[in-house]
Design a protein around this motif. Structure first.
Motif, PDB file in Angstrom:
ATOM      1  N   UNK A 261      68.526  67.002 -17.799  1.00 44.95           N
ATOM      2  CA  UNK A 261      67.968  66.518 -19.323  1.00 44.95           C
ATOM      3  C   UNK A 261      68.737  65.624 -19.961  1.00 44.95           C
ATOM      4  N   UNK A 262      68.537  64.397 -19.338  1.00 47.55           N
ATOM      5  CA  UNK A 262      69.626  63.235 -19.945  1.00 47.55           C
ATOM      6  C   UNK A 262      68.801  62.228 -20.994  1.00 47.55           C
ATOM      7  N   UNK A 263      67.438  62.719 -21.341  1.00 49.51           N
ATOM      8  CA  UNK A 263      66.803  61.737 -22.291  1.00 49.51           C
ATOM      9  C   UNK A 263      66.002  60.911 -21.486  1.00 49.51           C
ATOM     10  N   UNK A 264      65.936  60.837 -20.141  1.00 48.31           N
ATOM     11  CA  UNK A 264      65.412  59.734 -19.412  1.00 48.31           C
ATOM     12  C   UNK A 264      64.103  60.597 -18.529  1.00 48.31           C
ATOM     13  N   UNK A 265      63.104  59.916 -18.422  1.00 43.75           N
ATOM     14  CA  UNK A 265      61.889  60.697 -17.704  1.00 43.75           C
ATOM     15  C   UNK A 265      61.589  59.760 -16.571  1.00 43.75           C
ATOM     16  N   UNK A 266      61.946  58.784 -16.284  1.00 45.03           N
ATOM     17  CA  UNK A 266      61.597  57.761 -15.313  1.00 45.03           C
ATOM     18  C   UNK A 266      63.000  56.944 -15.046  1.00 45.03           C
ATOM     19  N   UNK A 267      63.690  56.696 -13.846  1.00 36.03           N
ATOM     20  CA  UNK A 267      64.234  55.504 -13.427  1.00 36.03           C
ATOM     21  C   UNK A 267      63.967  54.901 -12.221  1.00 36.03           C
ATOM     22  N   UNK A 268      63.723  53.543 -12.604  1.00 32.00           N
ATOM     23  CA  UNK A 268      63.631  52.685 -11.254  1.00 32.00           C
ATOM     24  C   UNK A 268      64.727  51.751 -10.961  1.00 32.00           C
ATOM     25  N   UNK A 269      65.177  51.788  -9.775  1.00 35.80           N
ATOM     26  CA  UNK A 269      66.199  50.957  -9.503  1.00 35.80           C
ATOM     27  C   UNK A 269      66.040  49.858  -8.517  1.00 35.80           C
ATOM     28  N   UNK A 270      66.340  48.585  -8.653  1.00 38.15           N
ATOM     29  CA  UNK A 270      65.924  47.607  -7.698  1.00 38.15           C
ATOM     30  C   UNK A 270      67.396  46.968  -7.289  1.00 38.15           C
ATOM     31  N   UNK A 271      67.358  47.003  -5.895  1.00 40.20           N
ATOM     32  CA  UNK A 271      68.505  46.736  -5.309  1.00 40.20           C
ATOM     33  C   UNK A 271      68.111  46.084  -3.813  1.00 40.20           C
ATOM     34  N   UNK A 272      69.033  45.543  -3.254  1.00 41.04           N
ATOM     35  CA  UNK A 272      68.902  45.044  -1.577  1.00 41.04           C
ATOM     36  C   UNK A 272      68.747  46.065  -0.911  1.00 41.04           C
ATOM     37  N   UNK A 277      69.784  51.880  -3.860  1.00 45.05           N
ATOM     38  CA  UNK A 277      68.291  52.077  -4.976  1.00 45.05           C
ATOM     39  C   UNK A 277      68.078  53.596  -4.757  1.00 45.05           C
ATOM     40  N   UNK A 278      67.813  54.553  -3.750  1.00 46.90           N
ATOM     41  CA  UNK A 278      67.273  55.545  -3.834  1.00 46.90           C
ATOM     42  C   UNK A 278      68.506  56.671  -4.483  1.00 46.90           C
ATOM     43  N   UNK A 279      69.669  56.373  -3.935  1.00 48.46           N
ATOM     44  CA  UNK A 279      70.620  56.884  -4.575  1.00 48.46           C
ATOM     45  C   UNK A 279      70.801  57.026  -6.284  1.00 48.46           C
ATOM     46  N   UNK A 280      70.728  55.727  -6.451  1.00 46.74           N
ATOM     47  CA  UNK A 280      71.036  55.482  -7.881  1.00 46.74           C
ATOM     48  C   UNK A 280      70.027  55.791  -8.939  1.00 46.74           C
ATOM     49  N   UNK A 281      68.787  55.666  -8.246  1.00 44.82           N
ATOM     50  CA  UNK A 281      67.605  56.284  -9.230  1.00 44.82           C
ATOM     51  C   UNK A 281      67.739  57.772  -9.337  1.00 44.82           C
ATOM     52  N   UNK A 282      68.203  58.520  -8.478  1.00 47.68           N
ATOM     53  CA  UNK A 282      68.408  59.859  -8.787  1.00 47.68           C
ATOM     54  C   UNK A 282      69.751  59.964  -9.687  1.00 47.68           C
ATOM     55  N   UNK A 283      70.825  59.550  -9.517  1.00 51.27           N
ATOM     56  CA  UNK A 283      71.958  59.533 -10.017  1.00 51.27           C
ATOM     57  C   UNK A 283      71.921  59.036 -11.562  1.00 51.27           C
ATOM     58  N   UNK A 284      71.192  57.903 -11.842  1.00 51.00           N
ATOM     59  CA  UNK A 284      71.103  57.391 -13.187  1.00 51.00           C
ATOM     60  C   UNK A 284      70.085  58.268 -14.066  1.00 51.00           C
ATOM     61  N   UNK A 285      69.302  58.936 -13.257  1.00 47.97           N
ATOM     62  CA  UNK A 285      68.385  59.940 -13.992  1.00 47.97           C
ATOM     63  C   UNK A 285      69.415  60.952 -14.651  1.00 47.97           C
TER      64      UNK A 285
END
Ligand code: FAD
Ligand code: MG
Length: 338
Positions: A261-272, A277-285
Protein backbone atom coordinates in the motif's frame (compact mmCIF):
# COMPACT_ATOMS: atom_id res chain seq x y z
CA UNK A 1 -10.53 15.44 -42.55
CA UNK A 2 -9.74 11.87 -43.41
CA UNK A 3 -6.62 12.09 -41.32
CA UNK A 4 -8.57 13.37 -38.32
CA UNK A 5 -11.03 10.49 -38.55
CA UNK A 6 -8.13 8.10 -38.71
CA UNK A 7 -6.62 9.59 -35.53
CA UNK A 8 -9.94 9.44 -33.72
CA UNK A 9 -10.35 5.79 -34.55
CA UNK A 10 -6.84 5.00 -33.47
CA UNK A 11 -7.39 6.43 -30.04
CA UNK A 12 -10.40 4.19 -29.49
CA UNK A 13 -9.21 0.97 -31.01
CA UNK A 14 -5.78 0.49 -29.55
CA UNK A 15 -3.40 -0.89 -30.58
CA UNK A 16 -4.07 -0.77 -34.31
CA UNK A 17 -2.08 -0.91 -37.48
CA UNK A 18 -1.74 2.44 -39.22
CA UNK A 19 -4.88 3.40 -41.11
CA UNK A 20 -3.34 4.39 -44.39
CA UNK A 21 -0.25 2.17 -44.44
CA UNK A 22 0.17 -0.25 -47.30
CA UNK A 23 -1.18 -3.52 -45.95
CA UNK A 24 1.71 -5.47 -44.42
CA UNK A 25 1.32 -9.22 -44.16
CA UNK A 26 0.11 -9.79 -40.58
CA UNK A 27 0.54 -13.08 -38.73
CA UNK A 28 -1.05 -13.33 -35.33
CA UNK A 29 -1.54 -16.12 -32.82
CA UNK A 30 -3.47 -16.07 -29.58
CA UNK A 31 -2.52 -18.48 -26.82
CA UNK A 32 -3.26 -19.09 -23.17
CA UNK A 33 -0.04 -19.45 -21.21
CA UNK A 34 1.31 -18.46 -17.79
CA UNK A 35 -2.31 -18.11 -16.67
CA UNK A 36 -2.97 -15.21 -19.01
CA UNK A 37 -4.04 -14.46 -22.58
CA UNK A 38 -1.13 -13.83 -24.92
CA UNK A 39 -1.03 -12.58 -28.51
CA UNK A 40 2.01 -12.72 -30.75
CA UNK A 41 1.73 -10.60 -33.90
CA UNK A 42 4.50 -10.37 -36.49
CA UNK A 43 4.52 -8.60 -39.84
CA UNK A 44 6.11 -9.58 -43.10
CA UNK A 45 6.64 -12.84 -44.98
CA UNK A 46 8.89 -14.37 -42.28
CA UNK A 47 6.12 -13.83 -39.74
CA UNK A 48 4.08 -16.97 -40.24
CA UNK A 49 6.72 -19.51 -39.27
CA UNK A 50 8.29 -17.20 -36.72
CA UNK A 51 5.01 -16.77 -34.83
CA UNK A 52 4.62 -20.54 -34.53
CA UNK A 53 8.19 -20.85 -33.24
CA UNK A 54 7.48 -17.99 -30.79
CA UNK A 55 4.49 -19.84 -29.35
CA UNK A 56 6.63 -22.95 -28.92
CA UNK A 57 9.24 -20.89 -27.08
CA UNK A 58 6.56 -19.46 -24.75
CA UNK A 59 5.36 -22.98 -23.92
CA UNK A 60 8.91 -24.11 -23.30
CA UNK A 61 9.59 -21.23 -20.89
CA UNK A 62 6.28 -21.80 -19.11
CA UNK A 63 7.18 -25.43 -18.51
CA UNK A 64 10.56 -24.43 -17.01
CA UNK A 65 9.50 -21.46 -14.91
CA UNK A 66 6.09 -22.23 -13.42
CA UNK A 67 6.17 -22.30 -9.62
CA UNK A 68 3.09 -24.54 -9.44
CA UNK A 69 3.84 -27.13 -12.16
CA UNK A 70 5.42 -30.20 -10.51
CA UNK A 71 7.39 -30.84 -13.73
CA UNK A 72 9.03 -27.38 -13.87
CA UNK A 73 12.62 -26.60 -12.95
CA UNK A 74 11.55 -23.97 -10.44
CA UNK A 75 9.35 -26.58 -8.72
CA UNK A 76 12.28 -29.03 -8.65
CA UNK A 77 14.50 -26.39 -7.00
CA UNK A 78 11.80 -25.64 -4.40
CA UNK A 79 11.30 -29.32 -3.57
CA UNK A 80 14.85 -30.70 -3.53
CA UNK A 81 15.25 -30.44 0.24
CA UNK A 82 17.91 -27.75 -0.23
CA UNK A 83 20.06 -29.75 -2.68
CA UNK A 84 21.32 -27.93 -5.80
CA UNK A 85 19.48 -28.67 -9.04
CA UNK A 86 21.06 -28.50 -12.49
CA UNK A 87 18.85 -26.09 -14.44
CA UNK A 88 18.62 -24.87 -18.04
CA UNK A 89 20.48 -21.81 -19.32
CA UNK A 90 17.11 -19.98 -19.36
CA UNK A 91 16.28 -20.59 -15.70
CA UNK A 92 19.85 -19.75 -14.69
CA UNK A 93 20.00 -16.54 -16.75
CA UNK A 94 16.62 -15.30 -15.54
CA UNK A 95 17.39 -16.13 -11.91
CA UNK A 96 20.77 -14.37 -12.12
CA UNK A 97 19.23 -11.18 -13.53
CA UNK A 98 16.29 -11.33 -11.13
CA UNK A 99 18.63 -11.59 -8.13
CA UNK A 100 20.56 -8.53 -9.36
CA UNK A 101 17.31 -6.61 -9.54
CA UNK A 102 16.24 -7.79 -6.06
CA UNK A 103 19.49 -6.38 -4.69
CA UNK A 104 19.28 -3.22 -6.79
CA UNK A 105 15.77 -2.47 -5.54
CA UNK A 106 16.83 -3.18 -1.93
CA UNK A 107 14.42 -6.11 -1.74
CA UNK A 108 11.29 -4.30 -2.98
CA UNK A 109 11.43 -7.09 -5.56
CA UNK A 110 12.02 -10.36 -3.74
CA UNK A 111 11.77 -13.59 -5.71
CA UNK A 112 11.29 -15.60 -2.51
CA UNK A 113 8.04 -13.96 -1.39
CA UNK A 114 6.05 -16.97 -2.64
CA UNK A 115 5.18 -18.56 0.76
CA UNK A 116 3.46 -15.27 1.64
CA UNK A 117 1.73 -14.97 -1.75
CA UNK A 118 0.39 -18.51 -1.28
CA UNK A 119 -0.85 -17.80 2.25
CA UNK A 120 -3.02 -14.99 0.86
CA UNK A 121 -4.39 -17.46 -1.68
CA UNK A 122 -3.16 -15.65 -4.76
CA UNK A 123 -1.93 -18.81 -6.47
CA UNK A 124 -4.92 -20.96 -5.63
CA UNK A 125 -7.85 -18.54 -5.56
CA UNK A 126 -8.61 -19.59 -1.95
CA UNK A 127 -8.30 -16.02 -0.76
CA UNK A 128 -7.88 -15.26 2.93
CA UNK A 129 -6.25 -12.68 5.21
CA UNK A 130 -3.45 -14.38 7.16
CA UNK A 131 -2.95 -13.44 10.80
CA UNK A 132 0.00 -11.41 12.09
CA UNK A 133 1.74 -14.42 13.67
CA UNK A 134 1.41 -16.48 10.53
CA UNK A 135 2.88 -13.66 8.42
CA UNK A 136 5.78 -13.14 10.84
CA UNK A 137 6.62 -16.84 10.62
CA UNK A 138 6.34 -16.88 6.83
CA UNK A 139 8.52 -13.78 6.45
CA UNK A 140 11.41 -15.70 8.04
CA UNK A 141 11.44 -17.74 4.84
CA UNK A 142 11.57 -14.67 2.59
CA UNK A 143 15.05 -13.46 1.58
CA UNK A 144 16.33 -13.51 -1.97
CA UNK A 145 19.93 -13.67 -0.65
CA UNK A 146 19.19 -17.28 0.31
CA UNK A 147 18.98 -18.26 -3.38
CA UNK A 148 22.29 -19.74 -4.51
CA UNK A 149 23.25 -19.93 -8.16
CA UNK A 150 26.60 -21.33 -9.22
CA UNK A 151 26.88 -21.62 -12.99
CA UNK A 152 23.67 -23.55 -13.70
CA UNK A 153 23.31 -25.18 -10.28
CA UNK A 154 20.48 -23.57 -8.39
CA UNK A 155 19.37 -24.09 -4.79
CA UNK A 156 17.28 -22.62 -1.99
CA UNK A 157 17.39 -23.74 1.67
CA UNK A 158 14.50 -25.94 2.73
CA UNK A 159 11.44 -23.76 3.39
CA UNK A 160 12.58 -20.98 1.04
CA UNK A 161 10.79 -20.94 -2.33
CA UNK A 162 11.80 -19.30 -5.57
CA UNK A 163 9.04 -17.66 -7.66
CA UNK A 164 9.99 -15.88 -10.88
CA UNK A 165 6.37 -14.85 -11.57
CA UNK A 166 7.17 -11.13 -11.29
CA UNK A 167 9.84 -11.32 -14.02
CA UNK A 168 9.15 -14.41 -16.15
CA UNK A 169 6.81 -12.74 -18.64
CA UNK A 170 9.35 -9.98 -19.24
CA UNK A 171 12.04 -12.58 -19.88
CA UNK A 172 9.67 -14.44 -22.17
CA UNK A 173 9.06 -11.24 -24.14
CA UNK A 174 12.81 -10.65 -24.52
CA UNK A 175 13.36 -14.21 -25.70
CA UNK A 176 10.49 -14.13 -28.17
CA UNK A 177 11.62 -10.77 -29.61
CA UNK A 178 15.14 -12.19 -30.08
CA UNK A 179 13.72 -15.27 -31.79
CA UNK A 180 11.54 -13.21 -34.14
CA UNK A 181 14.46 -10.93 -34.99
CA UNK A 182 16.68 -13.92 -35.79
CA UNK A 183 13.95 -15.20 -38.08
CA UNK A 184 14.13 -11.94 -40.04
CA UNK A 185 11.07 -10.23 -38.56
CA UNK A 186 11.57 -6.47 -38.13
CA UNK A 187 8.12 -5.49 -36.85
CA UNK A 188 6.22 -7.37 -34.16
CA UNK A 189 4.07 -6.82 -31.11
CA UNK A 190 3.67 -9.18 -28.17
CA UNK A 191 0.90 -8.85 -25.64
CA UNK A 192 1.58 -11.11 -22.68
CA UNK A 193 -1.17 -10.28 -20.22
CA UNK A 194 -0.39 -6.75 -18.98
CA UNK A 195 3.00 -6.83 -20.70
CA UNK A 196 3.50 -5.35 -24.14
CA UNK A 197 6.77 -5.91 -25.99
CA UNK A 198 7.49 -4.20 -29.27
CA UNK A 199 10.03 -5.26 -31.87
CA UNK A 200 10.91 -2.41 -34.18
CA UNK A 201 8.23 0.06 -35.16
CA UNK A 202 4.91 -0.54 -36.89
CA UNK A 203 5.16 -1.97 -40.40
CA UNK A 204 4.69 1.53 -41.85
CA UNK A 205 7.60 2.83 -39.79
CA UNK A 206 5.51 4.82 -37.30
CA UNK A 207 5.57 4.32 -33.54
CA UNK A 208 3.31 1.85 -31.77
CA UNK A 209 0.65 3.32 -29.52
CA UNK A 210 0.17 1.48 -26.25
CA UNK A 211 -2.76 2.26 -23.98
CA UNK A 212 -2.22 2.40 -20.21
CA UNK A 213 -5.30 0.90 -18.66
CA UNK A 214 -7.45 2.84 -16.21
CA UNK A 215 -7.01 0.95 -12.91
CA UNK A 216 -10.53 1.92 -11.87
CA UNK A 217 -12.51 1.50 -15.05
CA UNK A 218 -12.84 -0.04 -18.45
CA UNK A 219 -11.01 2.62 -20.43
CA UNK A 220 -7.46 3.85 -20.40
CA UNK A 221 -5.63 6.67 -18.67
CA UNK A 222 -3.28 7.57 -21.48
CA UNK A 223 -1.30 6.45 -24.47
CA UNK A 224 2.43 6.04 -24.78
CA UNK A 225 4.17 5.90 -28.15
CA UNK A 226 7.19 3.64 -28.49
CA UNK A 227 9.30 1.36 -30.67
CA UNK A 228 11.68 -1.43 -29.69
CA UNK A 229 10.61 -1.37 -26.08
CA UNK A 230 8.96 -3.38 -23.34
CA UNK A 231 5.98 -1.52 -21.83
CA UNK A 232 4.99 -3.44 -18.72
CA UNK A 233 2.31 -2.71 -16.16
CA UNK A 234 1.76 -4.01 -12.64
CA UNK A 235 -1.57 -3.08 -11.16
CA UNK A 236 -3.53 -3.67 -8.01
CA UNK A 237 -6.54 -4.38 -10.23
CA UNK A 238 -5.14 -7.52 -11.87
CA UNK A 239 -5.45 -10.09 -9.10
CA UNK A 240 -7.24 -9.09 -5.97
CA UNK A 241 -10.00 -9.93 -3.54
CA UNK A 242 -12.16 -7.93 -1.18
CA UNK A 243 -12.92 -8.70 2.42
CA UNK A 244 -14.47 -6.52 5.12
CA UNK A 245 -14.49 -3.53 2.78
CA UNK A 246 -10.74 -3.80 2.11
CA UNK A 247 -9.11 -4.70 -1.19
CA UNK A 248 -6.11 -7.01 -1.11
CA UNK A 249 -3.94 -7.40 -4.19
CA UNK A 250 -1.19 -9.74 -5.35
CA UNK A 251 1.78 -7.40 -5.19
CA UNK A 252 3.25 -7.97 -1.77
CA UNK A 253 5.54 -5.70 0.20
CA UNK A 254 8.26 -8.18 1.26
CA UNK A 255 8.93 -6.04 4.35
CA UNK A 256 5.43 -6.53 5.79
CA UNK A 257 4.09 -9.62 4.01
CA UNK A 258 0.99 -7.59 3.16
CA UNK A 259 -0.28 -6.23 -0.16
CA UNK A 260 1.85 -3.19 -0.97
CA UNK A 261 0.00 0.00 0.00
CA UNK A 262 2.35 2.59 -1.30
CA UNK A 263 -0.31 4.97 -2.61
CA UNK A 264 0.07 3.65 -6.16
CA UNK A 265 -2.55 1.61 -8.00
CA UNK A 266 -0.72 1.08 -11.28
CA UNK A 267 2.90 1.24 -12.43
CA UNK A 268 3.98 1.04 -16.06
CA UNK A 269 7.68 0.74 -16.83
CA UNK A 270 9.16 1.18 -20.29
CA UNK A 271 12.66 -0.14 -20.97
CA UNK A 272 14.61 -1.97 -23.64
CA UNK A 273 14.77 -5.09 -21.49
CA UNK A 274 11.54 -6.88 -20.65
CA UNK A 275 13.02 -8.50 -17.54
CA UNK A 276 14.06 -5.10 -16.22
CA UNK A 277 10.69 -3.51 -17.02
CA UNK A 278 8.78 -6.42 -15.45
CA UNK A 279 10.93 -6.42 -12.31
CA UNK A 280 10.71 -2.66 -11.93
CA UNK A 281 6.96 -2.44 -12.48
CA UNK A 282 6.55 -4.73 -9.47
CA UNK A 283 9.32 -3.10 -7.42
CA UNK A 284 8.23 0.53 -7.99
CA UNK A 285 4.67 -0.47 -7.05
CA UNK A 286 6.07 -1.63 -3.70
CA UNK A 287 8.30 1.45 -3.29
CA UNK A 288 5.67 4.12 -3.87
CA UNK A 289 6.09 7.46 -5.64
CA UNK A 290 8.86 9.05 -3.56
CA UNK A 291 11.19 6.08 -3.42
CA UNK A 292 10.48 5.34 -7.07
CA UNK A 293 11.55 8.89 -7.92
CA UNK A 294 14.81 8.49 -5.99
CA UNK A 295 15.41 5.17 -7.70
CA UNK A 296 14.77 6.65 -11.15
CA UNK A 297 17.10 9.57 -10.47
CA UNK A 298 19.87 7.15 -9.54
CA UNK A 299 19.36 4.86 -12.61
CA UNK A 300 17.70 6.79 -15.46
CA UNK A 301 17.77 3.75 -17.74
CA UNK A 302 13.98 3.37 -17.86
CA UNK A 303 10.84 5.46 -18.15
CA UNK A 304 7.73 5.02 -16.03
CA UNK A 305 4.11 6.05 -15.61
CA UNK A 306 2.77 5.89 -12.05
CA UNK A 307 -0.92 6.20 -11.24
CA UNK A 308 -1.73 7.11 -7.67
CA UNK A 309 -4.80 6.14 -5.67
CA UNK A 310 -5.64 9.88 -5.77
CA UNK A 311 -5.76 9.69 -9.59
CA UNK A 312 -2.53 11.64 -10.15
CA UNK A 313 -0.44 10.43 -13.07
CA UNK A 314 3.32 10.85 -12.71
CA UNK A 315 5.76 10.36 -15.60
CA UNK A 316 9.51 10.57 -16.15
CA UNK A 317 10.67 13.56 -18.23
CA UNK A 318 11.69 11.24 -21.08
CA UNK A 319 7.99 10.58 -21.72
CA UNK A 320 7.05 14.26 -21.97
CA UNK A 321 6.59 14.02 -25.75
CA UNK A 322 5.50 10.40 -26.04
CA UNK A 323 2.82 10.12 -23.34
CA UNK A 324 -0.62 11.68 -23.76
CA UNK A 325 -3.33 11.70 -21.11
CA UNK A 326 -6.68 10.49 -22.35
CA UNK A 327 -9.63 12.65 -21.44
CA UNK A 328 -9.79 15.28 -18.73
CA UNK A 329 -9.87 15.34 -14.98
CA UNK A 330 -6.47 13.89 -14.12
CA UNK A 331 -3.40 15.78 -12.98
CA UNK A 332 -0.16 15.02 -14.81
CA UNK A 333 3.10 15.42 -12.92
CA UNK A 334 6.49 15.20 -14.59
CA UNK A 335 9.59 14.52 -12.51
CA UNK A 336 12.41 17.04 -12.68
CA UNK A 337 15.33 16.25 -14.93
CA UNK A 338 17.77 16.99 -12.12
P1 FAD B 1 3.81 -8.74 -11.47
O1 FAD B 1 3.73 -7.46 -10.73
O2 FAD B 1 4.81 -8.81 -12.56
O3 FAD B 1 4.17 -9.89 -10.45
C1 FAD B 1 3.40 -10.11 -9.29
C2 FAD B 1 3.51 -11.55 -8.94
O4 FAD B 1 4.82 -11.81 -8.45
C3 FAD B 1 2.54 -11.95 -7.85
O5 FAD B 1 1.44 -12.63 -8.38
C4 FAD B 1 3.37 -12.84 -6.96
O6 FAD B 1 3.34 -14.16 -7.44
C5 FAD B 1 4.76 -12.30 -7.12
N1 FAD B 1 5.08 -11.18 -6.25
C6 FAD B 1 4.25 -10.40 -5.50
N2 FAD B 1 4.95 -9.45 -4.87
C7 FAD B 1 6.23 -9.61 -5.22
C8 FAD B 1 7.41 -8.93 -4.88
N3 FAD B 1 7.43 -7.88 -4.06
N4 FAD B 1 8.58 -9.38 -5.41
C9 FAD B 1 8.60 -10.45 -6.26
N5 FAD B 1 7.50 -11.14 -6.61
C10 FAD B 1 6.33 -10.71 -6.11
N6 FAD B 1 -1.10 -18.26 -12.13
C11 FAD B 1 -2.03 -19.16 -11.74
O7 FAD B 1 -2.97 -18.78 -11.06
N7 FAD B 1 -1.93 -20.48 -12.09
C12 FAD B 1 -0.88 -20.93 -12.83
O8 FAD B 1 -0.80 -22.11 -13.15
C13 FAD B 1 0.13 -20.00 -13.24
N8 FAD B 1 1.21 -20.39 -13.97
C14 FAD B 1 2.17 -19.49 -14.30
C15 FAD B 1 3.31 -19.92 -14.99
C16 FAD B 1 4.32 -19.03 -15.30
C17 FAD B 1 5.53 -19.50 -16.01
C18 FAD B 1 4.17 -17.64 -14.96
C19 FAD B 1 5.24 -16.63 -15.31
C20 FAD B 1 3.03 -17.21 -14.31
C21 FAD B 1 2.03 -18.12 -13.96
N9 FAD B 1 0.90 -17.70 -13.26
C22 FAD B 1 -0.03 -18.64 -12.86
C23 FAD B 1 0.68 -16.27 -12.88
C24 FAD B 1 1.53 -15.88 -11.65
O9 FAD B 1 1.08 -16.57 -10.53
C25 FAD B 1 1.44 -14.39 -11.36
O10 FAD B 1 0.13 -14.03 -11.00
C26 FAD B 1 1.81 -13.54 -12.51
O11 FAD B 1 3.09 -13.92 -12.94
C27 FAD B 1 1.76 -12.10 -12.09
O12 FAD B 1 2.20 -11.30 -13.11
P2 FAD B 1 1.72 -9.81 -13.20
O13 FAD B 1 2.30 -9.29 -14.46
O14 FAD B 1 0.26 -9.73 -12.99
O15 FAD B 1 2.34 -9.09 -11.93
MG1 MG C 1 6.51 -7.61 -12.81
Amino acid sequence: MKKRLCTALLSVLLPLSACAAPAAEEHSQLLLAMDTVMTVTAYGPEGEEAVQAACGRIRELESLLSVTDPDSEVYAVNHSGGAPVEVSADTAALTARALELCADTAGALDVTVYPVVRAWGFTTGDYRVPGEEELTALLERVDYRQVKLEAERLSVPEGVELDLGAVAKGYTGDQVCALLEQAGVTSAKLELGGNVQLLGSKPDGSLWRVAVRDPEGEGYVGIVEAADRAVITSGGYERFFEEGGETYWHIIDPASGRPARSGLVSVTVMARSGVTADALSTALFVMGREKAEEYWHARRDFECILIGADGTVTITPGLRDSFTLAGEGRTLEIWDET
